[in-house]
Motif scaffolding. Structure first.
Motif, PDB file in Angstrom:
ATOM      1  N   PHE A  54     108.768  25.407  78.034  1.00  0.00           N
ATOM      2  CA  PHE A  54     108.621  25.559  76.585  1.00  0.00           C
ATOM      3  C   PHE A  54     107.225  25.160  76.120  1.00  0.00           C
ATOM      4  N   TRP A  55     106.602  24.200  76.775  1.00  0.00           N
ATOM      5  CA  TRP A  55     105.218  23.860  76.456  1.00  0.00           C
ATOM      6  C   TRP A  55     104.329  25.073  76.741  1.00  0.00           C
ATOM      7  N   ALA A  56     104.538  25.690  77.890  1.00  0.00           N
ATOM      8  CA  ALA A  56     103.757  26.884  78.239  1.00  0.00           C
ATOM      9  C   ALA A  56     104.010  28.001  77.243  1.00  0.00           C
ATOM     10  N   SER A  57     105.248  28.182  76.815  1.00  0.00           N
ATOM     11  CA  SER A  57     105.556  29.231  75.847  1.00  0.00           C
ATOM     12  C   SER A  57     104.773  29.029  74.556  1.00  0.00           C
ATOM     13  N   LEU A  58     104.691  27.788  74.098  1.00  0.00           N
ATOM     14  CA  LEU A  58     103.938  27.510  72.873  1.00  0.00           C
ATOM     15  C   LEU A  58     102.436  27.719  73.069  1.00  0.00           C
ATOM     16  N   ALA A  59     101.958  27.611  74.288  1.00  0.00           N
ATOM     17  CA  ALA A  59     100.546  27.866  74.577  1.00  0.00           C
ATOM     18  C   ALA A  59     100.227  29.355  74.509  1.00  0.00           C
ATOM     19  N   PHE A  60     101.247  30.193  74.660  1.00  0.00           N
ATOM     20  CA  PHE A  60     101.054  31.644  74.676  1.00  0.00           C
ATOM     21  C   PHE A  60     101.487  32.339  73.397  1.00  0.00           C
ATOM     22  N   HIS A  61     102.278  31.661  72.562  1.00  0.00           N
ATOM     23  CA  HIS A  61     102.860  32.306  71.381  1.00  0.00           C
ATOM     24  C   HIS A  61     102.676  31.489  70.113  1.00  0.00           C
ATOM     25  N   ALA A  62     102.578  32.199  69.003  1.00  0.00           N
ATOM     26  CA  ALA A  62     102.598  31.586  67.670  1.00  0.00           C
ATOM     27  C   ALA A  62     103.584  32.395  66.848  1.00  0.00           C
ATOM     28  N   ASP A  63     104.276  31.758  65.915  1.00  0.00           N
ATOM     29  CA  ASP A  63     105.192  32.550  65.104  1.00  0.00           C
ATOM     30  C   ASP A  63     104.527  32.936  63.788  1.00  0.00           C
ATOM     31  N   VAL A  64     105.136  33.909  63.135  1.00  0.00           N
ATOM     32  CA  VAL A  64     104.592  34.487  61.906  1.00  0.00           C
ATOM     33  C   VAL A  64     104.355  33.432  60.833  1.00  0.00           C
ATOM     34  N   SER A  65     105.323  32.546  60.627  1.00  0.00           N
ATOM     35  CA  SER A  65     105.162  31.570  59.551  1.00  0.00           C
ATOM     36  C   SER A  65     104.045  30.577  59.845  1.00  0.00           C
ATOM     37  N   ASP A  66     103.846  30.218  61.103  1.00  0.00           N
ATOM     38  CA  ASP A  66     102.737  29.322  61.448  1.00  0.00           C
ATOM     39  C   ASP A  66     101.390  30.019  61.246  1.00  0.00           C
ATOM     40  N   VAL A  67     101.311  31.284  61.614  1.00  0.00           N
ATOM     41  CA  VAL A  67     100.071  32.045  61.391  1.00  0.00           C
ATOM     42  C   VAL A  67      99.809  32.152  59.894  1.00  0.00           C
ATOM     43  N   ALA A  68     100.832  32.477  59.117  1.00  0.00           N
ATOM     44  CA  ALA A  68     100.669  32.597  57.659  1.00  0.00           C
ATOM     45  C   ALA A  68     100.213  31.279  57.051  1.00  0.00           C
ATOM     46  N   ALA A  69     100.789  30.164  57.478  1.00  0.00           N
ATOM     47  CA  ALA A  69     100.398  28.856  56.944  1.00  0.00           C
ATOM     48  C   ALA A  69      98.945  28.534  57.292  1.00  0.00           C
ATOM     49  N   ALA A  70      98.530  28.851  58.519  1.00  0.00           N
ATOM     50  CA  ALA A  70      97.148  28.585  58.926  1.00  0.00           C
ATOM     51  C   ALA A  70      96.165  29.440  58.128  1.00  0.00           C
ATOM     52  N   LEU A  71      96.532  30.694  57.865  1.00  0.00           N
ATOM     53  CA  LEU A  71      95.652  31.580  57.093  1.00  0.00           C
ATOM     54  C   LEU A  71      95.617  31.198  55.618  1.00  0.00           C
ATOM     55  N   ALA A  72      96.728  30.672  55.102  1.00  0.00           N
ATOM     56  CA  ALA A  72      96.818  30.315  53.675  1.00  0.00           C
ATOM     57  C   ALA A  72      96.190  28.964  53.370  1.00  0.00           C
ATOM     58  N   ASP A  73      95.879  28.216  54.398  1.00  0.00           N
ATOM     59  CA  ASP A  73      95.356  26.861  54.224  1.00  0.00           C
ATOM     60  C   ASP A  73      94.044  26.826  53.443  1.00  0.00           C
ATOM     61  N   GLY A  74      93.331  27.929  53.368  1.00  0.00           N
ATOM     62  CA  GLY A  74      92.087  27.987  52.611  1.00  0.00           C
ATOM     63  C   GLY A  74      90.852  27.781  53.453  1.00  0.00           C
ATOM     64  N   GLY A  75      90.941  27.016  54.521  1.00  0.00           N
ATOM     65  CA  GLY A  75      89.796  26.798  55.398  1.00  0.00           C
ATOM     66  C   GLY A  75      89.805  27.795  56.539  1.00  0.00           C
ATOM     67  N   GLU A  76      88.987  27.506  57.510  1.00  0.00           N
ATOM     68  CA  GLU A  76      88.979  28.336  58.710  1.00  0.00           C
ATOM     69  C   GLU A  76      90.232  28.030  59.523  1.00  0.00           C
ATOM     70  N   PRO A  77      90.988  29.047  59.913  1.00  0.00           N
ATOM     71  CA  PRO A  77      92.221  28.770  60.657  1.00  0.00           C
ATOM     72  C   PRO A  77      91.973  28.329  62.097  1.00  0.00           C
ATOM     73  N   GLY A  78      90.764  28.574  62.608  1.00  0.00           N
ATOM     74  CA  GLY A  78      90.475  28.199  63.984  1.00  0.00           C
ATOM     75  C   GLY A  78      90.790  29.288  64.984  1.00  0.00           C
ATOM     76  N   PHE A  79      91.179  30.455  64.504  1.00  0.00           N
ATOM     77  CA  PHE A  79      91.462  31.601  65.363  1.00  0.00           C
ATOM     78  C   PHE A  79      91.150  32.883  64.600  1.00  0.00           C
ATOM     79  N   VAL A  80      91.047  33.972  65.345  1.00  0.00           N
ATOM     80  CA  VAL A  80      90.899  35.299  64.754  1.00  0.00           C
ATOM     81  C   VAL A  80      92.198  36.048  65.007  1.00  0.00           C
TER      82      VAL A  80
END
Length: 172
Positions: free
Chosen positions: A38-64
């Motif tokens: 499961f640690w490896a799975s999280l290293a390979f995947h992100a879910d939609v809500s986490d991506v949305a939260a990172a993009l909505a944060d206002g700063g640089e999300p740290g990924f493209v």
């Protein structure tokens, strides 16, 4: 009992098996194996809500965020701020569009499509650190996040089968 290569216990070759349901026919992994998986799975995947939260944060999300679908699919709807890079064009266009020092998150249509996986593989082979956004554009729209089309911004009401209609937070 014998121990398998994975370290799990299984009945010996001649042992009579008790009636076991389909879930437990293959025993669960050990807690250490499960944690590593499961640690490896999280290293390979992100879910939609986490991506949305990172993009909505206002700063640089740290990924493209990379939409790896066709131009027609991109025009039909895409995540605001995503880079359009169809999977087939990754080898020739990624170096001009993406910085290898910035992690990449790929997405395609949805869970029934492996385009994001193929794009992630192509990017990894080029030396990028990459994750795949689970659920793709389908779940982005179904969870009620805003998206852009060739006609402008749109947003759907959250599908109660994919996201809580009232709070917007599934609690996970």
């Amino acid at each position: 009992m014998t121990t398998t290569a994975a370290g799990t216990k299984s009945p010996g070759p001649g042992a009579a098996r008790a009636a076991v349901n389909a879930v437990l026919r293959v025993p669960p992994a050990t807690h250490a194996e499960a944690a590593a998986h499961f640690w490896a799975s999280l290293a390979f995947h992100a879910d939609v809500s986490d991506v949305a939260a990172a993009l909505a944060d206002g700063g640089e999300p740290g990924f493209v965020l990379v939409d790896c679908r066709s131009t027609e699919a991109w025009d039909q709807g895409h995540v605001p701020g995503a880079v359009h890079l169809p999977t087939a064009l990754v080898p020739e266009q990624a170096p001009a569009l993406l910085d290898r020092s910035v992690p990449v998150v790929t997405y395609c249509w949805g869970p029934g499509c492996n385009g994001a996986t193929r794009a992630a593989l192509a990017l990894a082979e080029l030396g990028y650190r990459v994750k795949e956004m689970l659920g793709g554009f389908e779940y982005w729209a179904r969870e009620g996040f805003a998206y852009e089309t060739w006609q402008g911004a749109e947003r759907r009401s959250p599908d109660p089968l994919t996201a809580p209609a009232a709070s917007g937070d599934c609690g996970c």
